[in-house]
Every structure is written in structure tokens, then in C-alpha cells.
Design an enzyme around this catalytic site. Structure first.
Site, PDB file in Angstrom:
ATOM      1  N   GLY A 263      27.549 -44.514 -51.844  1.00  0.00           N
ATOM      2  CA  GLY A 263      27.376 -45.346 -53.034  1.00  0.00           C
ATOM      3  C   GLY A 263      27.861 -44.609 -54.276  1.00  0.00           C
TER       4      GLY A 263
ATOM      5  N   ASN B  44      16.829 -48.590 -59.363  1.00  0.00           N
ATOM      6  CA  ASN B  44      16.302 -47.869 -58.202  1.00  0.00           C
ATOM      7  C   ASN B  44      14.888 -47.344 -58.395  1.00  0.00           C
ATOM      8  OD1 ASN B  44      18.309 -46.444 -59.939  1.00  0.00           O
ATOM      9  ND2 ASN B  44      17.415 -44.633 -58.993  1.00  0.00           N
TER      10      ASN B  44
ATOM     11  N   GLN C 173      20.833 -50.881 -54.716  1.00  0.00           N
ATOM     12  CA  GLN C 173      19.458 -51.288 -54.388  1.00  0.00           C
ATOM     13  C   GLN C 173      19.354 -52.780 -54.079  1.00  0.00           C
ATOM     14  OE1 GLN C 173      16.681 -49.432 -53.989  1.00  0.00           O
ATOM     15  NE2 GLN C 173      17.738 -47.528 -54.486  1.00  0.00           N
TER      16      GLN C 173
ATOM     17  N   SER D  49      25.667 -49.169 -50.620  1.00  0.00           N
ATOM     18  CA  SER D  49      25.616 -47.981 -49.776  1.00  0.00           C
ATOM     19  C   SER D  49      24.892 -48.271 -48.464  1.00  0.00           C
ATOM     20  CB  SER D  49      24.878 -46.876 -50.537  1.00  0.00           C
ATOM     21  OG  SER D  49      24.705 -45.742 -49.720  1.00  0.00           O
ATOM     22  N   GLY D  50      25.331 -47.615 -47.390  1.00  0.00           N
ATOM     23  CA  GLY D  50      24.754 -47.860 -46.069  1.00  0.00           C
ATOM     24  C   GLY D  50      23.323 -47.385 -45.903  1.00  0.00           C
ATOM     25  N   HIS D  51      23.039 -46.177 -46.402  1.00  0.00           N
ATOM     26  CA  HIS D  51      21.748 -45.579 -46.028  1.00  0.00           C
ATOM     27  C   HIS D  51      20.554 -46.204 -46.739  1.00  0.00           C
ATOM     28  CE1 HIS D  51      20.754 -42.664 -49.380  1.00  0.00           C
ATOM     29  NE2 HIS D  51      22.014 -42.907 -49.677  1.00  0.00           N
TER      30      HIS D  51
ATOM     31  N   CYS E  50      16.769 -37.551 -56.407  1.00  0.00           N
ATOM     32  CA  CYS E  50      17.716 -36.540 -56.880  1.00  0.00           C
ATOM     33  C   CYS E  50      17.068 -35.697 -57.962  1.00  0.00           C
ATOM     34  CB  CYS E  50      18.972 -37.206 -57.444  1.00  0.00           C
ATOM     35  SG  CYS E  50      19.121 -38.927 -57.056  1.00  0.00           S
TER      36      CYS E  50
HETATM   37  C1  LIG Z   1      21.038 -44.449 -53.839  1.00  0.00           C
HETATM   38  C2  LIG Z   1      21.740 -45.007 -55.005  1.00  0.00           C
HETATM   39  C3  LIG Z   1      23.055 -44.633 -55.321  1.00  0.00           C
HETATM   40  C4  LIG Z   1      23.788 -43.553 -54.572  1.00  0.00           C
HETATM   41  O1  LIG Z   1      24.139 -43.927 -53.267  1.00  0.00           O
HETATM   42  P1  LIG Z   1      24.509 -42.768 -52.228  1.00  0.00           P
HETATM   43  O2  LIG Z   1      25.055 -43.487 -51.046  1.00  0.00           O
HETATM   44  O3  LIG Z   1      23.255 -42.020 -51.951  1.00  0.00           O
HETATM   45  O4  LIG Z   1      25.542 -41.909 -52.886  1.00  0.00           O
HETATM   46  C5  LIG Z   1      23.662 -45.228 -56.402  1.00  0.00           C
HETATM   47  N1  LIG Z   1      23.029 -46.168 -57.127  1.00  0.00           N
HETATM   48  C6  LIG Z   1      21.782 -46.567 -56.849  1.00  0.00           C
HETATM   49  C7  LIG Z   1      21.155 -47.630 -57.674  1.00  0.00           C
HETATM   50  C8  LIG Z   1      21.090 -46.006 -55.787  1.00  0.00           C
HETATM   51  O5  LIG Z   1      19.841 -46.400 -55.530  1.00  0.00           O
END
Ligand SMILES: *Cc1c(COP(=O)(O)O)cnc(C)c1O
Length: 393
Positions: A72, A152, A180, A200-202, A325
Site C-alpha cells: 500500500g 486507519n 482501510q 493493500s493485501g495484508h 508504525c
Molecule cells: C496499512 C496502511 C498503509 C500501508 O500499507 P502497506 O501495505 O502496509 O504498505 C497505507 N495507508 C493506510 C491507510 C493503511 O492503513
């Protein structure tokens, strides 16, 4: 046996067994390079194509508007820097907000060091951006609006459709970080009217290390990686087919489960109401209606969020303060400060983020654990004792 409760799904999620299963052949027989002309290559190229089509369909995009990235954060960086740099002839001004994810804020700061200017619009106390503030910030040299779809930390959902319409009316590119939002609420790029969107996948039960940037056809955005022509020449590098296929599967499952978010929301509401009831001097941060189903962000006065986390961990509960983070730093959350939460309250805040994988028993365990922890910490807190003494006088 000690209970384990994972209530930090906004930080990451576990890979679902169905998602893991669709990846496995790519660590076995299906190892061809999707760009190779022979049939061993086609064995990998076809599932990759299907994954791209699935994702496009589920988001209301065209397959050639879907670009795979490694995260992401990468998608956020690509959208912001790529769009800003392709439009320098028109101007160097960008509009964003004070409570974006650091992948967005730090990408913007990097552009500011290179001579771009950024206006960070305020967030109102309920955690929502007023589209009128975005419109007011527009200048003749504005080329990009970057506002997240759902926050987030506090889960509040932004009026992206209205913001994108403003962008369109002024000929300005609109990007939304929907990391999110995707999987946690309906997301359709056509209906939203955005030019670019990242996810993002995770965060949706696929592996870490895969993401997507949607780039609407006709949107100016620079090539990210020069290489062998993958991703229509805009992001070189042999594709991570296994993870692309996993991401499509995870998005398919998340979309099918959207109606079941009502159950997640009911669990979140029970957790919220019980904690508010059992723990004096507690409050919810951010609007509770325009909010993702699984998100709960609360402040417990006169306690440190970090201490709460440690004691919760000792009881098998994973939650979060600020964002993951940030957990190494003791800086108060920029998100909570942006909505006017006082510094001392920001320090005593906690985020629970529930998913479909959580159960009523998980909620029971948190309810049975947290009030005692808060009370124990307050009993040791000179601050709490003096403010209580003052109230009793
Ligand atoms: C987790 C997150 C990201 C970053 O995504 P990653 O795949 O971990 O780099 C960016 N923006 C938001 C709002 C997030 O919650």
C-alpha cells in the site's frame, strides 16, 4: 488455557486458508515467467490476467487500469509522486489532509523538499473532512488532491465522492488511499469518481507485500520502475504471481462478506458501550456513524496507552495505540491531535480493530480484562488520585 484475541486488524490481518491455498501452486509447478512466450509462461500469465480481471470487476475498473505494487505504501508513493511530477508544467501545488497515513504524509514531505507546496486541510472534531475546505484550498497551480477514504486510526469515512467531483470540476487529479476502506465497505472507483486509488493485501487477509494502484485511463502519472515492460511498462519487475492471485481471492472473499459486516459492527458497538459503561472517564474518539464497522478508538483518562497495551498483551489481547508504525515512538498520534484530542488524552488512547475472524467470546474477554487493567493503572497514578481528590472536594 490462556485466551488469545487478535483485535488489531487495522495493522494487519491473518492470511485466510482459502487465500493461502490459491497461492501454493505458484511455489510448486507453476513457476514460469508470465512474460515468456512458451506454454510454461502462459501457465502463470493466465492466472495473473484472471486476478487482474477479478480485481478490476470488483472495484468497477478496467483490467488495464489495475497496477500491482509491492505494498500500500508503494501505491501511495507512486500515485502522489507520479501524478505531482507529471503535472509540473501546470503547477506544483497539492491538497491533502492532516490525518493521512505516513505513507502519504512522508511522500508529500519529500515533494515539499523538492519545491512542491502542500496545503493540509483541517479535519473536523468528528474525524471527517469538509469538501468545502478542499475546494477553498484550490489554487490555479493545484494539480493533485490526495485524501484518504477511511482513516486507519479512528476509522472515519471521508466524503470522497464529493471531493472527487470537486477535483473533476477543476481539472485536478484526485487520489484516495483506500487501504482501510477496501474490503471493509463497498468501494467502486466509477461511483467514487476518483482518478487513482490505492489498497493493500495484508489489510484484507492476503499476504504482506502486495498492493494495487488503480490509475484511471487518461490520468497522468509517471512510470514507477523502468524495466522489462511489466504492468504496461509502468512498473518493471517480474510479477509476484502468487501474491497477485492471493490478492484477487482475498478481495473476492471480502466483497462476498460485506453484508456480514453488520455482525462485526454489532460486536464493536457492544464492546464500545460496555467499556463506556464500565470505565469512568472514558470516551470514543471520532464520529461513530461515518465509521468502519470494526474500528473502535477510545481514550481512558489518566492512563498511558503503552501501559494498557503491555497489560492487554499479558492477557493475550492484541490492540494498538496510534498506529503500529508509531509504536516505537512516544509521539502522540497526529490523527488524534488533528481532530482536537488534547495531548494528554491522545496518550491514553487505544484502538481495537475487529474483523470477521473475531467472535463474541473475544469481545467478552476484552470486556472482562480491560476495566481491571485501567483501574489498576489509575490506582498507581498520582495524576488520577489528585484529580479524583479534586472532584471529591
Ligand atoms: C496499512 C496502511 C498503509 C500501508 O500499507 P502497506 O501495505 O502496509 O504498505 C497505507 N495507508 C493506510 C491507510 C493503511 O492503513
Amino acid at each position: 488455557m490462556k485466551r488469545f484475541v487478535y483485535a488489531d486488524n487495522a495493522a494487519t490481518t491473518q492470511v485466510l486458508p482459502e487465500v493461502r491455498d490459491v497461492m501454493l501452486p505458484f511455489f510448486g509447478d507453476i513457476y514460469g515467467n508470465p512474460s515468456s512466450a512458451y506454454s510454461k509462461g502462459a501457465e502463470a500469465a493466465e492466472p495473473l490476467k484472471a486476478a487482474r480481471e477479478t480485481i478490476a470487476t470488483l472495484l468497477g475498473a478496467k483490467p488495464n487500469e489495475i497496477f500491482f505494487t509491492a505494498s500500500g505504501s508503494e501505491a501511495d508513493n507512486w500515485a502522489i509522486k507520479g501524478a505531482a511530477q507529471s503535472n509540473v508544467k501546470k503547477g506544483r501545488h497539492i491538497i491533502s489532509s492532516k490525518f493521512e497515513h505516513h505513507a502519504v504524509l512522508h511522500a508529500l514531505e519529500s515533494l515539499e523538499r523538492d519545491g512542491f507546496e502542500v496545503t493540509y486541510v483541517d479535519v473536523n472534531p468528528s474525524g471527517v473532512i469538509d469538501p468545502a475546505d478542499v475546494e477553498k484550498a484550490i489554487r490555479p497551480d493545484t494539480t493533485l488532491i490526495a485524501i484518504m477514504m477511511a482513516n486507519n486510526e479512528i476509522g472515519t469515512v471521508q466524503p470522497i465522492q464529493e471531493i472527487a467531483a470537486i477535483g473533476k470540476a477543476h481539472g485536478i487529479t484526485t487520489f484516495t488511499d483506500a487501504v482501510q476502506a477496501v474490503g471493509n465497505m463497498p468501494v467502486n472507483v466509477k461511483e467514487l469518481g476518483v482518478d487513482m486509488l490505492a489498497f493493500s493485501g495484508h489489510k484484507i487477509h492476503a499476504p504482506k507485500g502486495i498492493g494495487v494502484l488503480y490509475i484511471r485511463t487518461g490520468t497522468r502519472c509517471r512510470t514507477l520502475i523502468d524495466g522489462g515492460g511489466q504492468e504496461r511498462g509502468r512498473r518493471g519487475g517480474t510479477e509476484n504471481v502468487a501474491f497477485c492471485v492471493a490478492l484477487a481471492k482475498a478481495l473476492e472473499i471480502a466483497t462476498a462478506r460485506l453484508p456480514q459486516l453488520a455482525r462485526v459492527k454489532a460486536m464493536r458497538d457492544r464492546l464500545m458501550n460496555t467499556l463506556l459503561d464500565k470505565i469512568p472517564y472514558s470516551r470514543v474518539n471520532g464520529d461513530i456513524t461515518a465509521r468502519l464497522a470494526g474500528n473502535l478508538n477510545m481514550t481512558f483518562e489518566c492512563v498511558e496507552g503503552e501501559s494498557l497495551l503491555m497489560w492487554l498483551d499479558a492477557s493475550g489481547i492484541c490492540a494498538s495505540t496510534g498506529s503500529a508504525c508509531n509504536s516505537a515512538s512516544l509521539e502522540p498520534s497526529h490523527v488524534l491531535l488533528s481532530i482536537g484530542v488534547p495531548v494528554e488524552h491522545a496518550h491514553g488512547s487505544l484502538r481495537f480493530s475487529l474483523s470477521h475472524e473475531n467472535t463474541e467470546e473475544d469481545v467478552d474477554h476484552i470486556i472482562a480484562t480491560l476495566p481491571t487493567i485501567v483501574q489498576r493503572l489509575r490506582d498507581m497514578s498520582p495524576l488520577y488520585n489528585s484529580s479524583m481528590a479534586r472532584i471529591k472536594e
